[in-house]
Structures are given as structure tokens and as C-alpha cells.
Design an enzyme around this catalytic site. Structure first.
Site, PDB file in Angstrom:
ATOM      1  N   ARG A  51       0.865  -1.185   0.000  1.00 41.61           N
ATOM      2  CA  ARG A  51       0.000   0.000   0.000  1.00 41.61           C
ATOM      3  C   ARG A  51       0.894   1.225   0.000  1.00 41.61           C
ATOM      4  O   ARG A  51       1.776   1.349   0.863  1.00 41.61           O
ATOM      5  CB  ARG A  51      -0.914  -0.006   1.232  1.00 41.61           C
ATOM      6  N   CYS A  82      -7.710 -11.652 -12.570  1.00 47.95           N
ATOM      7  CA  CYS A  82      -6.426 -12.015 -11.946  1.00 47.95           C
ATOM      8  C   CYS A  82      -5.393 -12.411 -12.980  1.00 47.95           C
ATOM      9  O   CYS A  82      -4.196 -12.421 -12.689  1.00 47.95           O
ATOM     10  CB  CYS A  82      -6.624 -13.177 -10.983  1.00 47.95           C
ATOM     11  N   GLY A 138     -10.555  -3.647   1.144  1.00 49.23           N
ATOM     12  CA  GLY A 138     -11.643  -4.524   1.581  1.00 49.23           C
ATOM     13  C   GLY A 138     -11.994  -5.569   0.545  1.00 49.23           C
ATOM     14  O   GLY A 138     -11.255  -5.784  -0.416  1.00 49.23           O
ATOM     15  N   ARG A 141      -9.299 -14.167  12.840  1.00 51.04           N
ATOM     16  CA  ARG A 141     -10.751 -14.401  12.856  1.00 51.04           C
ATOM     17  C   ARG A 141     -11.224 -15.156  11.617  1.00 51.04           C
ATOM     18  O   ARG A 141     -10.610 -15.061  10.548  1.00 51.04           O
ATOM     19  CB  ARG A 141     -11.496 -13.077  13.027  1.00 51.04           C
ATOM     20  N   CYS A 196      -5.391 -13.588   0.781  1.00 50.26           N
ATOM     21  CA  CYS A 196      -4.441 -12.554   0.394  1.00 50.26           C
ATOM     22  C   CYS A 196      -5.118 -11.188   0.432  1.00 50.26           C
ATOM     23  O   CYS A 196      -6.340 -11.093   0.416  1.00 50.26           O
ATOM     24  CB  CYS A 196      -3.854 -12.836  -0.989  1.00 50.26           C
TER      25      CYS A 196
END
Lengths: 132, 385
Positions: free
Chosen positions: B16, B80, B113, B186, B198
Site C-alpha cells: 500500500r 487475476c 476490503g 478471525r 491474500c
């Protein structure tokens, strides 16, 4: 009032059904309805109502709201095999994966997702654990 | 064989990067690849740019910063496998004699997200049926049935790839992880935990391809070793599999429909005149931990049902017989859709040249890259030296 999430996918009566089609050439069933068979490219499959019960083939639960979804979480998500030889991706009314088992009977239900701007319940198809 | 060689590679790390644009990252990767290839302005006749979220004329925006010559620039979207698709088009154009040198790159800045994909209809989103990780989870559950894959196996895939990624300076996560940490994260969709998935992220990768006959110096230069593109194949899906990456709303009860990956891998092996037994190193799609194991079976690294045993044997870890994802895979690098396939190719070119330091697969001569995703699209690239 109830409004369907998308017309043409299911009937919302006392005994709901999924609206599929069957190829007159290769015999394959489709859902949603197709106007050309995706398997053999024969045109104009016949509209059929698919069986309202089947068996559970795979399942999980969705724990975070996916994009564009306004309903409650968690919710069940899985694949139900119908006697026509077709597997359907669907919501499940059971959101605890541990409460479900491979091959168990499942029945079609029409369930509310959320209310739209006019206060109508937006409904869709789902499968619930059925009587053995 | 395609008759095409890799003249140069370049990469912008995956991660990022606040304030860095899709264009900036593309410029970084392309400049590095052109420099390595010794190609200056006008030294290539066409460019193919893989991107899914970059928007209109992403490739033009990158190359406008590097000197335009009027060459054709084509953006390629294949989910992808976008970079694999771009590579296939470029290799085909070179093999046909249309060009002698072509630039292929991919650049991407993914939203945060769960990936929102225009692939789904609005009603599918509204009904909660566009939950991408839940499809991965269903595949993972079926893999438990067909191949005996347990949650411990899934955790081991993550541990392996994160260990590999710890020595990759271009990876988003360069820190090892324990099985306990993976299983304590989680649950996103049973059986998949957060660390088994990923991260969609940002990055860019670039490759300069050249027709072999036009490569300067014959025999080819020895340092770094000459890397040849032995195959670059893209395939879509056959209808029928309810769990296909084409994400249909239904399928047949026939479990014998070949997957897009199997279609692409079979064609690539045929094009290269090689088979799974010839491979020394593999980079494969590990969007989630189960996906890597499915890839073992679909590519033919093991027999159907054999993925858990192959993983447990240690063969696919660095130091093993056939290391898979020595870069750390998408589980370590993250996944910028348009750049991920070319990121694999950059890694494998460097592996074949012996430039990978601590994560080097010793003596690697044959390498395979695999990406698969929405569409469905599956890309398989085979490289040799």
C-alpha cells in the site's frame, strides 16, 4: 408488501419454486433461465419450475457484509443439489456452519433481505434445513 | 516454443503506497524493465498493459511519462490473469512477426476490503451472493472432501509462503507467521481465517519481450542467463462446474468438467513440449490458502486428491523438490490484479537467472507461472533457460 430482489428467478407463493429451464437437446437444466443452452448452444430451452427440495453439497457462513449487501450478517451461503442434476448457489437460513451436514435435506424458502425505500420487504430465495 | 526471449524485467513492490498513483507505479516498473533490456525510446513497437481497476488508457498514461512514439498501446483486462493475457498477446504478435520487441506491463491500485466487482449483477450483490471469499470457502470445503485437506494444511500453506516472502523485498508482508497465529485470526468464511486470504493491494511489474532471432549476440549472452518464454497461454472456462471461477449461479452434478487452470496448463505444457515433471519452480495463484492446493491438482503437480500429501511432504517449500511460490505468493505479496501475473513472471525470470538470494531455488531451469480468477480466466506461462 414484498418485492422480489429480481423478477424471473422464483415464485413467491405458498410453495415457492425456482424458475429454471431445460434444454430439449441435451437435457441439461439451467438456473436462472437461459434462452440458449450454455452446454450445447441449442436455442429456446423450455421453461421449468425446479424441485423445491434437495440435498446440501457445500456450505459456509458470510461474516462481513459483502459489497452492495444491506441485510443482516452472518448468513449461511452454500450449494444445494436438486434431483434434476443441478447444483444451486444460494443463501442458507442456517448461519452456523457447525449446525449443517453434508447431504442433509434442504427446502426452498423465500426470505426477507432488507426493507427498500418504500418500506417493502425485498425478498430472495434461500434454502432451509428440511425434514429428513 | 514461442521463439520469444525475456530481454528485461522490472517491478514496483506490492503493498500500500499512499500518494503514489497507478501511473507512478507503472512508470517505475517499466523504466526498470526497459533499462535492464537496454531498450531506449523507440526501441519497442507495441505495448500491452494489464489492469482491472486502472481506468481508461492506463497504459497510455504510463508511457506518456516515458516518451511516446505513436506505438500501439492496448490495455488488457482478464481479472487475476490480466498480465498473463497481455503476455500471451505480446508473444503471439512477436511470433507472427508483427513486431520484434514488445513491452508488457501491469499496474494496479486496488480498492480496500472485499473486492467489489462489476462482474456481479446488482441483484446478486443485494442478495448477498457476491461475497467473493465465500466462494473460496466453498472450494476449500470441497477440497477437504476430495483431498483430505484440513485447517492445519491450510495454515501450513500460509506459514510456507510467508516464510518465503520474508526474504522478498518486493512483498507486502516480509514477516514469518506461525500456524497458531494463522488459526487464531478471525474466521472470515468457515474454514477460511483472515490470514489464509491474500490482501488486494497495489503494485506494478513489467517485462520486455524480444523475438529470439532478433536478439543481439548469438549464442545468447551467458550473464545473466538467457530466459526463454516457452509458453504463454490464456484460457477461459467450460460451463458446468458450480465452483468455477466464472462464479455461475448454478452448475451440473458432473465433477469431471476440466477447470480453466487445467485447460491452460495442458495447453502450455503442449506448447512448451514439457510436462509437470520437468518443472523446477512454480508461482501459482494463492488468493487463499486452499487455492494454492487446488492449483497443485489442477496444474498436475500431483494427482487429483494428492495436494495435502504434496504439501505435507515438504516438496513445495524452499529446499524441497519443487518449490511453489518462492516469492511468498500472493499471501505475502498481496494481489494487485493487473500486475500479479507479471509479478510472478518477474520472480521466475530472476529465479532462472539465479538472482534471488535467500529465496533462490538452486539450479532452476524450468519455471511455471499460474494465475486464475474472475471470468473465468486462467493464465499459465512457462519459462526456461
Amino acid at each position: 408488501m414484498r418485492t422480489m430482489v429480481q423478477p424471473g428467478l422464483f415464485t413467491d407463493g405458498e410453495v415457492p419454486t425456482l424458475l429454471g429451464s431445460r434444454c430439449t437437446a441435451c437435457g441439461a437444466h439451467h438456473f436462472p433461465r437461459h434462452d440458449t443452452c450454455p452446454y450445447c448452444a441449442t436455442e429456446d430451452p423450455v421453461p421449468v419450475e425446479l424441485a423445491g427440495s434437495g440435498t446440501l453439497w457445500a456450505w459456509t457462513a458470510v461474516t462481513s457484509p459483502p459489497p452492495g449487501y444491506q441485510g443482516e450478517i452472518p448468513y449461511g451461503f452454500g450449494i444445494v443439489e436438486l434431483p434434476e442434476g443441478i447444483r444451486i448457489i444460494a443463501r442458507l437460513t442456517e448461519s452456523d456452519p457447525a449446525a449443517l451436514a453434508a447431504g442433509q435435506p434442504m427446502e426452498l424458502r423465500i426470505v426477507a433481505l432488507h426493507a427498500d425505500a418504500e418500506g417493502n420487504d425485498v425478498v430472495t430465495y434461500a434454502f432451509a434445513p428440511g425434514a429428513p | 516454443m514461442t521463439g520469444v526471449v525475456i530481454a528485461g524485467v522490472g517491478m514496483h513492490p506490492f503493498g500500500r503506497f499512499e500518494g503514489v498513483t497507478t501511473t507512478d507505479m507503472g512508470v517505475h516498473a517499466v523504466r526498470a524493465a526497459l533499462h535492464e533490456a537496454g531498450v531506449a525510446r523507440g526501441g519497442f513497437q507495441a505495448a500491452f498493459c494489464g489492469t482491472a481497476y486502472g481506468g481508461v488508457a492506463t497504459g497510455h498514461k504510463v508511457l506518456s511519462r516515458l516518451g511516446m512514439t505513436g506505438m500501439p498501446i492496448v490495455d488488457v483486462e482478464a481479472g487475476c490473469a490480466s498480465g498473463g493475457a497481455a503476455l500471451m498477446l505480446a508473444a503471439g504478435a512477436l511470433a507472427a512477426g508483427q513486431y520484434d520487441t514488445v513491452l508488457v506491463f501491469g499496474t494496479e491500485k486496488m480498492p480496500r476490503g472485499i473486492i467489489r466487482s462489476s462482474f456481479f449483477d446488482p441483484w446478486q450483490e443485494e442478495a448477498g451472493l457476491a461475497a467473493t471469499p465465500s466462494f473460496f470457502a466453498l472450494r476449500a470445503q470441497r477440497l477437504a472432501v476430495t483431498s483430505g485437506v484440513t485447517k492445519d494444511h491450510l495454515a501450513q500453506v500460509v506459514v510456507k509462503n510467508r516464510r518465503h516472502g520474508a526474504s522478498n523485498p518486493d512483498a507486502m508482508f516480509q514477516k514469518e507467521i506461525t500456524p497458531e497465529e494463522v488459526l487464531a485470526s478471525r474466521v472470515i468464511c468457515e474454514p477460511l481465517h483472515l490470514f489464509m486470504l491474500c490482501s488486494p493491494n497495489e503494485g506494478a511489474a513489467a517485462v520486455v519481450l524480444r523475438r529470439q532471432a532478433d536478439s543481439p549476440g548469438s549464442p545468447p549472452p551467458r550473464s545473466p542467463p538467457h530466459v526463454t518464454l516457452a509458453a504463454a497461454v490464456l484460457r477461459s472456462h467450460l460451463p458446468g462446474s458450480v465452483l468455477s471461477e466464472s462464479t455461475p449461479m448454478s452448475g451440473l452434478t458432473d465433477d469431471a468438467v476440466p477447470s480453466p487452470t487445467t485447460l491452460a496448463a495442458t495447453a502450455a505444457f503442449e506448447e512448451a513440449g514439457l510436462g509437470p515433471a520437468d518443472l523446477d519452480v512454480v508461482e501459482c495463484q494463492d488468493t487463499d490458502a486452499a487455492r494454492e492446493l487446488i492449483s497443485y491438482e489442477e496444474i498436475g503437480l500431483c494427482a487429483p486428491g494428492g495436494s495435502a500429501a504434496l504439501l505435507a511432504s515438504g516438496d513445495t517449500a524452499l529446499g524441497g523438490r519443487l518449490p511453489v511460490n518462492p516469492s511468498g505468493g500472493l499471501l505475502s505479496k498481496g494481489e494487485p490484479l493487473g500486475a500479479s501475473a507479471l509479478g510472478q513472471v518477474v520472480e521466475l525470470v530472476r529465479q532462472l537467472r539465479g538472482q534471488c538470494g535467500d529465496r533462490q531455488v538452486d539450479g532452476a531451469r524450468v519455471a511455471l507461472s499460474h494465475t486464475v480468477g474472475r471470468g473465468a480466466n486462467a493464465g499459465v506461462v512457462i519459462l526456461t533457460r
